[in-house]
Design a protein around this motif. Structure first.
Motif, PDB file in Angstrom:
ATOM      1  N   ASP A  53      74.032  36.224  83.730  1.00  0.00           N
ATOM      2  CA  ASP A  53      72.682  35.678  83.881  1.00  0.00           C
ATOM      3  C   ASP A  53      71.630  36.774  83.813  1.00  0.00           C
ATOM      4  O   ASP A  53      70.651  36.682  83.066  1.00  0.00           O
ATOM      5  CB  ASP A  53      72.553  34.938  85.223  1.00  0.00           C
ATOM      6  N   THR A  54      71.808  37.797  84.629  1.00  0.00           N
ATOM      7  CA  THR A  54      70.814  38.865  84.704  1.00  0.00           C
ATOM      8  C   THR A  54      70.754  39.673  83.409  1.00  0.00           C
ATOM      9  O   THR A  54      69.696  40.176  83.029  1.00  0.00           O
ATOM     10  CB  THR A  54      71.109  39.794  85.894  1.00  0.00           C
ATOM     11  N   LEU A  55      71.882  39.772  82.725  1.00  0.00           N
ATOM     12  CA  LEU A  55      71.912  40.492  81.453  1.00  0.00           C
ATOM     13  C   LEU A  55      71.035  39.784  80.426  1.00  0.00           C
ATOM     14  O   LEU A  55      70.245  40.423  79.725  1.00  0.00           O
ATOM     15  CB  LEU A  55      73.350  40.595  80.944  1.00  0.00           C
ATOM     16  N   LEU A  56      71.171  38.464  80.338  1.00  0.00           N
ATOM     17  CA  LEU A  56      70.383  37.705  79.368  1.00  0.00           C
ATOM     18  C   LEU A  56      68.898  37.767  79.699  1.00  0.00           C
ATOM     19  O   LEU A  56      68.051  37.911  78.814  1.00  0.00           O
ATOM     20  CB  LEU A  56      70.862  36.254  79.327  1.00  0.00           C
ATOM     21  N   PHE A  57      68.561  37.627  80.978  1.00  0.00           N
ATOM     22  CA  PHE A  57      67.165  37.711  81.392  1.00  0.00           C
ATOM     23  C   PHE A  57      66.599  39.089  81.048  1.00  0.00           C
ATOM     24  O   PHE A  57      65.501  39.201  80.484  1.00  0.00           O
ATOM     25  CB  PHE A  57      67.042  37.443  82.892  1.00  0.00           C
ATOM     26  N   THR A  58      67.330  40.138  81.377  1.00  0.00           N
ATOM     27  CA  THR A  58      66.866  41.501  81.121  1.00  0.00           C
ATOM     28  C   THR A  58      66.727  41.771  79.627  1.00  0.00           C
ATOM     29  O   THR A  58      65.779  42.426  79.183  1.00  0.00           O
ATOM     30  CB  THR A  58      67.832  42.518  81.747  1.00  0.00           C
ATOM     31  N   ALA A  59      67.661  41.254  78.842  1.00  0.00           N
ATOM     32  CA  ALA A  59      67.572  41.419  77.388  1.00  0.00           C
ATOM     33  C   ALA A  59      66.313  40.743  76.854  1.00  0.00           C
ATOM     34  O   ALA A  59      65.656  41.259  75.935  1.00  0.00           O
ATOM     35  CB  ALA A  59      68.814  40.843  76.714  1.00  0.00           C
ATOM     36  N   GLY A  60      65.964  39.582  77.433  1.00  0.00           N
ATOM     37  CA  GLY A  60      64.722  38.918  77.039  1.00  0.00           C
ATOM     38  C   GLY A  60      63.501  39.745  77.393  1.00  0.00           C
ATOM     39  O   GLY A  60      62.536  39.819  76.622  1.00  0.00           O
ATOM     40  N   VAL A  61      63.521  40.375  78.576  1.00  0.00           N
ATOM     41  CA  VAL A  61      62.415  41.259  78.985  1.00  0.00           C
ATOM     42  C   VAL A  61      62.304  42.432  78.016  1.00  0.00           C
ATOM     43  O   VAL A  61      61.196  42.812  77.601  1.00  0.00           O
ATOM     44  CB  VAL A  61      62.628  41.772  80.430  1.00  0.00           C
ATOM     45  N   ILE A  62      63.441  43.020  77.639  1.00  0.00           N
ATOM     46  CA  ILE A  62      63.446  44.137  76.685  1.00  0.00           C
ATOM     47  C   ILE A  62      62.860  43.698  75.343  1.00  0.00           C
ATOM     48  O   ILE A  62      62.092  44.433  74.708  1.00  0.00           O
ATOM     49  CB  ILE A  62      64.874  44.685  76.507  1.00  0.00           C
ATOM     50  N   ALA A  63      63.209  42.476  74.913  1.00  0.00           N
ATOM     51  CA  ALA A  63      62.714  41.975  73.633  1.00  0.00           C
ATOM     52  C   ALA A  63      61.208  41.747  73.639  1.00  0.00           C
ATOM     53  O   ALA A  63      60.581  41.688  72.570  1.00  0.00           O
ATOM     54  CB  ALA A  63      63.431  40.670  73.278  1.00  0.00           C
ATOM     55  N   ALA A  64      60.613  41.608  74.839  1.00  0.00           N
ATOM     56  CA  ALA A  64      59.172  41.361  74.940  1.00  0.00           C
ATOM     57  C   ALA A  64      58.355  42.646  74.907  1.00  0.00           C
ATOM     58  O   ALA A  64      57.122  42.589  74.807  1.00  0.00           O
ATOM     59  CB  ALA A  64      58.869  40.601  76.231  1.00  0.00           C
ATOM     60  N   GLN A  65      59.010  43.805  74.974  1.00  0.00           N
ATOM     61  CA  GLN A  65      58.287  45.074  75.004  1.00  0.00           C
ATOM     62  C   GLN A  65      57.812  45.464  73.602  1.00  0.00           C
ATOM     63  O   GLN A  65      58.292  44.952  72.592  1.00  0.00           O
ATOM     64  CB  GLN A  65      59.178  46.176  75.585  1.00  0.00           C
ATOM     65  N   ALA A  66      56.872  46.393  73.570  1.00  0.00           N
ATOM     66  CA  ALA A  66      56.407  46.920  72.284  1.00  0.00           C
ATOM     67  C   ALA A  66      57.547  47.682  71.610  1.00  0.00           C
ATOM     68  O   ALA A  66      58.273  48.421  72.271  1.00  0.00           O
ATOM     69  CB  ALA A  66      55.213  47.848  72.509  1.00  0.00           C
ATOM     70  N   ALA A  67      57.684  47.495  70.313  1.00  0.00           N
ATOM     71  CA  ALA A  67      58.787  48.098  69.551  1.00  0.00           C
ATOM     72  C   ALA A  67      60.116  47.864  70.251  1.00  0.00           C
ATOM     73  O   ALA A  67      60.809  48.809  70.654  1.00  0.00           O
ATOM     74  CB  ALA A  67      58.546  49.594  69.356  1.00  0.00           C
ATOM     75  N   PRO A  68      60.516  46.599  70.428  1.00  0.00           N
ATOM     76  CA  PRO A  68      61.726  46.287  71.214  1.00  0.00           C
ATOM     77  C   PRO A  68      63.004  46.737  70.525  1.00  0.00           C
ATOM     78  O   PRO A  68      63.076  46.855  69.300  1.00  0.00           O
ATOM     79  CB  PRO A  68      61.673  44.757  71.310  1.00  0.00           C
ATOM     80  N   ALA A  69      64.021  46.952  71.369  1.00  0.00           N
ATOM     81  CA  ALA A  69      65.336  47.347  70.850  1.00  0.00           C
ATOM     82  C   ALA A  69      66.086  46.166  70.263  1.00  0.00           C
ATOM     83  O   ALA A  69      67.114  46.349  69.607  1.00  0.00           O
ATOM     84  CB  ALA A  69      66.167  47.985  71.963  1.00  0.00           C
ATOM     85  N   VAL A  70      65.601  44.951  70.519  1.00  0.00           N
ATOM     86  CA  VAL A  70      66.230  43.749  69.981  1.00  0.00           C
ATOM     87  C   VAL A  70      65.160  42.686  69.785  1.00  0.00           C
ATOM     88  O   VAL A  70      64.201  42.607  70.563  1.00  0.00           O
ATOM     89  CB  VAL A  70      67.338  43.236  70.925  1.00  0.00           C
ATOM     90  N   ASP A  71      65.305  41.894  68.739  1.00  0.00           N
ATOM     91  CA  ASP A  71      64.353  40.827  68.449  1.00  0.00           C
ATOM     92  C   ASP A  71      64.815  39.552  69.142  1.00  0.00           C
ATOM     93  O   ASP A  71      65.993  39.194  69.089  1.00  0.00           O
ATOM     94  CB  ASP A  71      64.274  40.598  66.936  1.00  0.00           C
ATOM     95  N   ILE A  72      63.889  38.846  69.791  1.00  0.00           N
ATOM     96  CA  ILE A  72      64.253  37.665  70.576  1.00  0.00           C
ATOM     97  C   ILE A  72      64.870  36.581  69.704  1.00  0.00           C
ATOM     98  O   ILE A  72      65.773  35.865  70.145  1.00  0.00           O
ATOM     99  CB  ILE A  72      63.018  37.119  71.332  1.00  0.00           C
ATOM    100  N   TRP A  73      64.434  36.468  68.460  1.00  0.00           N
ATOM    101  CA  TRP A  73      64.936  35.395  67.594  1.00  0.00           C
ATOM    102  C   TRP A  73      66.309  35.723  67.019  1.00  0.00           C
ATOM    103  O   TRP A  73      66.988  34.853  66.472  1.00  0.00           O
ATOM    104  CB  TRP A  73      63.920  35.115  66.484  1.00  0.00           C
ATOM    105  N   THR A  74      66.712  36.966  67.140  1.00  0.00           N
ATOM    106  CA  THR A  74      68.088  37.350  66.823  1.00  0.00           C
ATOM    107  C   THR A  74      68.953  37.290  68.072  1.00  0.00           C
ATOM    108  O   THR A  74      70.113  36.861  68.031  1.00  0.00           O
ATOM    109  CB  THR A  74      68.139  38.773  66.241  1.00  0.00           C
ATOM    110  N   LEU A  75      68.361  37.712  69.186  1.00  0.00           N
ATOM    111  CA  LEU A  75      69.087  37.756  70.453  1.00  0.00           C
ATOM    112  C   LEU A  75      69.583  36.384  70.885  1.00  0.00           C
ATOM    113  O   LEU A  75      70.764  36.227  71.258  1.00  0.00           O
ATOM    114  CB  LEU A  75      68.174  38.347  71.542  1.00  0.00           C
ATOM    115  N   THR A  76      68.713  35.380  70.853  1.00  0.00           N
ATOM    116  CA  THR A  76      69.078  34.083  71.430  1.00  0.00           C
ATOM    117  C   THR A  76      70.239  33.375  70.713  1.00  0.00           C
ATOM    118  O   THR A  76      71.187  32.954  71.383  1.00  0.00           O
ATOM    119  CB  THR A  76      67.841  33.160  71.497  1.00  0.00           C
ATOM    120  N   PRO A  77      70.230  33.258  69.390  1.00  0.00           N
ATOM    121  CA  PRO A  77      71.395  32.606  68.767  1.00  0.00           C
ATOM    122  C   PRO A  77      72.676  33.407  68.904  1.00  0.00           C
ATOM    123  O   PRO A  77      73.761  32.831  69.025  1.00  0.00           O
ATOM    124  CB  PRO A  77      70.976  32.457  67.291  1.00  0.00           C
TER     125      PRO A  77
END
Length: 213
Positions: free
Chosen positions: A43-67
């Motif tokens: 749970d916390t991993l997914l939430f944190t990954a979403g927070v990371i995706a919201a940052q400037a120049a993110p390490a992962v794109d949210i639209w790639t992360l979710t699927p």
């Protein structure tokens, strides 16, 4: 928070997957849901990954992360189901086995006939349940088609929903400044249903013991 349960241990800049957040999420989610290893921060991993995706120049794109997260959870559930189908007959072969008695198999089958679909969807949001529910479904002989449908629904809701929550909250100053506190709160909330269920079981056994005495 123990290191293995801390999502930043895995996804932080100095973590094992700091340079490959998407790969880290997929690997950890699959291990937690498919290889019977509930002691990982799903749970916390997914939430944190979403927070990371919201940052400037993110390490992962949210639209790639979710699927990808949803797919990893779904495939993990299929793996766990197959483990249950494979091991179930051997574990419950002897009717007088000390731990794996056939009456347990019967009761688990009856449970999944009544509540299996709901368990696979809602249980995806509860750490221990999402790890072991597909295994028990396989052991109890839940039809594979049923498992696929409801496991897909639960995996999509969990794998897409939690990263999106983190993503849309990630740019809020309070969230940015208190990520660790919020992650800890999510970890605690995810264990509450398990604690309640265990307490109910202990109370019911106590009442049965009082009646028998």
């Amino acid at each position: 928070m123990p290191a293995l349960l801390d999502p930043m241990f895995w996804l932080g800049q100095d973590g094992p997957f700091g340079a490959a957040v998407l790969i880290g999420v997929v690997v950890i989610i699959f291990i937690e849901t498919g290889l019977l290893f509930p002691f990982l921060p799903g749970d916390t991993l997914l939430f944190t990954a979403g927070v990371i995706a919201a940052q400037a120049a993110p390490a992962v794109d949210i639209w790639t992360l979710t699927p990808c997260a949803a797919a990893a959870a779904f495939l993990g559930g299929q793996c766990a189901y197959l483990i249950g189908r494979r091991l179930g007959p051997a574990l419950f072969k002897k009717s007088d086995a000390r731990f794996f008695k056939q009456r347990y198999l019967t009761s688990s089958h009856e449970f999944f006939v009544k509540y299996g679909a709901k368990t696979l969807v809602i249980g995806q949001f509860i750490g221990v349940v999402r790890t072991f529910a597909p295994v028990v479904a396989g052991i109890s002989g839940m039809p594979y088609r049923t498992l696929v449908i409801f496991s897909a629904l639960g995996s999509a809701a969990w794998g897409v929903g939690l990263p999106l929550v983190g993503y849309f909250l990630g740019n809020i100053p309070f969230v940015e400044q208190h990520v660790e506190l919020i992650v800890l709160a999510i970890a605690c909330l995810s264990t509450i249903p398990v604690i309640i269920s265990a307490a109910r079981t202990l109370l019911s056994r106590g009442r049965l013991g009082d009646v028998s005495n």
